[in-house]
Design an enzyme around this catalytic site. Sequence first.
Site, short mmCIF file in Angstrom:
data_model
loop_
_atom_site.label_atom_id
_atom_site.label_comp_id
_atom_site.label_asym_id
_atom_site.label_seq_id
_atom_site.Cartn_x
_atom_site.Cartn_y
_atom_site.Cartn_z
N ARG A 58 -14.50 -46.66 6.30
CA ARG A 58 -15.39 -45.53 7.10
C ARG A 58 -14.45 -45.13 8.07
NH1 ARG A 58 -18.79 -46.88 10.69
NH2 ARG A 58 -19.89 -48.50 9.45
N TYR A 110 -20.08 -18.14 6.53
CA TYR A 110 -20.60 -19.11 5.28
C TYR A 110 -21.99 -19.10 5.53
CZ TYR A 110 -21.19 -22.81 2.08
OH TYR A 110 -21.52 -23.42 0.81
N ASP A 181 -13.25 -21.57 11.38
CA ASP A 181 -13.32 -22.04 9.82
C ASP A 181 -12.13 -21.13 9.22
OD1 ASP A 181 -14.01 -22.34 7.42
OD2 ASP A 181 -16.07 -22.56 7.80
N LYS A 206 -12.59 -25.81 -1.40
CA LYS A 206 -12.16 -24.47 -1.97
C LYS A 206 -10.53 -24.52 -2.04
CE LYS A 206 -16.28 -23.68 -0.84
NZ LYS A 206 -16.73 -23.38 0.39
#
Length: 396
Positions: A58, A110, A181, A206
Amino acid sequence: MSKEERNYHIETKCQLKAGAHQDAFGSLSVPIYQTATFEHRGIRGVQHADSCGFDYTRVSNPTREQLEAVMALLEGGNDAMAFSTGMAAIDVLMELFQPGDHIIVDGDLYGGSTRLFDLVNRKNGLTFTAIDFSEDDVCAAIRPQTKALYLETPTNPMMHVTDLAKVSRIAREHGLLLIVDNTFLSPYFQNPIALGADIVIHSATKYLGGHNDTLGGFLVTGGERGLELSAKLRELYKTIGSCLSPFDSWLILRGIKTLAVRMDRAQENAMKIAGYLKTNPHVTRVLYPGLPEHPGYEIMKRQARGFGGMLTFEVESTEFAVRVLNHVELIHFAESLGGTETLLTYPITQTHADVPKELLEKNGLTDRVLRLSVGIENADDLIAEFERVFAASEKE
Ligand SMILES: *Cc1c(COP(=O)(O)O)cnc(C)c1O
């Protein structure tokens, strides 16, 4: 990172193993360290376990660390953190802020980001003002509580282009963080940190992954406040636990190897399709920043290395838009973008279904708007597909 590595062109950087870790066998492909934990060599007193640099996946993992080093290199940042999705990255980012803080965001983002702000962050005491960074007066929206500017350029799906150097000057003057972004262009075409951004976000689902086969996200920090921001975000990262798995880290590393050739082809195809759509009588508007008549064209030429593979167009009627979606075959009617296959999205019912009506209206995002993520097929086949789809949609 060596000086040579920093100076290579972006295509070459995509091929580097930027992390310090090398395995014992010299494997060219970074191994997938599919492990949850790491054995310590021993303990030196109560304070300090003798670790080999990794303790628990983690927090960090060798495969993911390679990916993060490559991403930091590609974006020119001091650190990059890999998350299980783009939204997981944005969620952790928003934990930097306190109740009462105000953030100025672009109105055409988005849809999932807008939903996160409305559904989660507002409840936790953050306030937001949505503006059009490409046109509105940013300074007029700044309040004493304002902490950050948050935007995409080009925007999704209306393709507004914001002058990053200009906005970063405003951010600096007012002591605000500039968050960009950069999913739409990927680091191959645009590096916001070099233009003054403090934090860059990516949905690695993406272009970085590039094959529509996995999800991922990044936060990259850089600039003057890079070290301070990465320390804060790393603490949140290990605490919240939305890290990218070793296997998915490997898939994104693999995707990055071909980022340059995929993006070049997608852009070349997008340019041809934009030219074709412009001449089609059923198409009332084509929004592609690579067209010289696009209002953001000159800014893009200054601040990016390309125009990308995303284009938005508007057709004559709602009925026609629906028929187009029903007739596509080679082109897939699907959400998402940035993969090798061409996808057609209907933002009003898909990516932007939860965006408030006033915002949609303000942006001109109607039910006649279609968004195309251009893939790497042969452009003539894609244009022939549009010819066939438009002809079939006329007849109905
Ligand atoms: C897809 C996308 C996101 C969200 O990323 P996920 O990987 O789907 O969680 C964020 N920003 C932009 C611009 C996107 O296209």
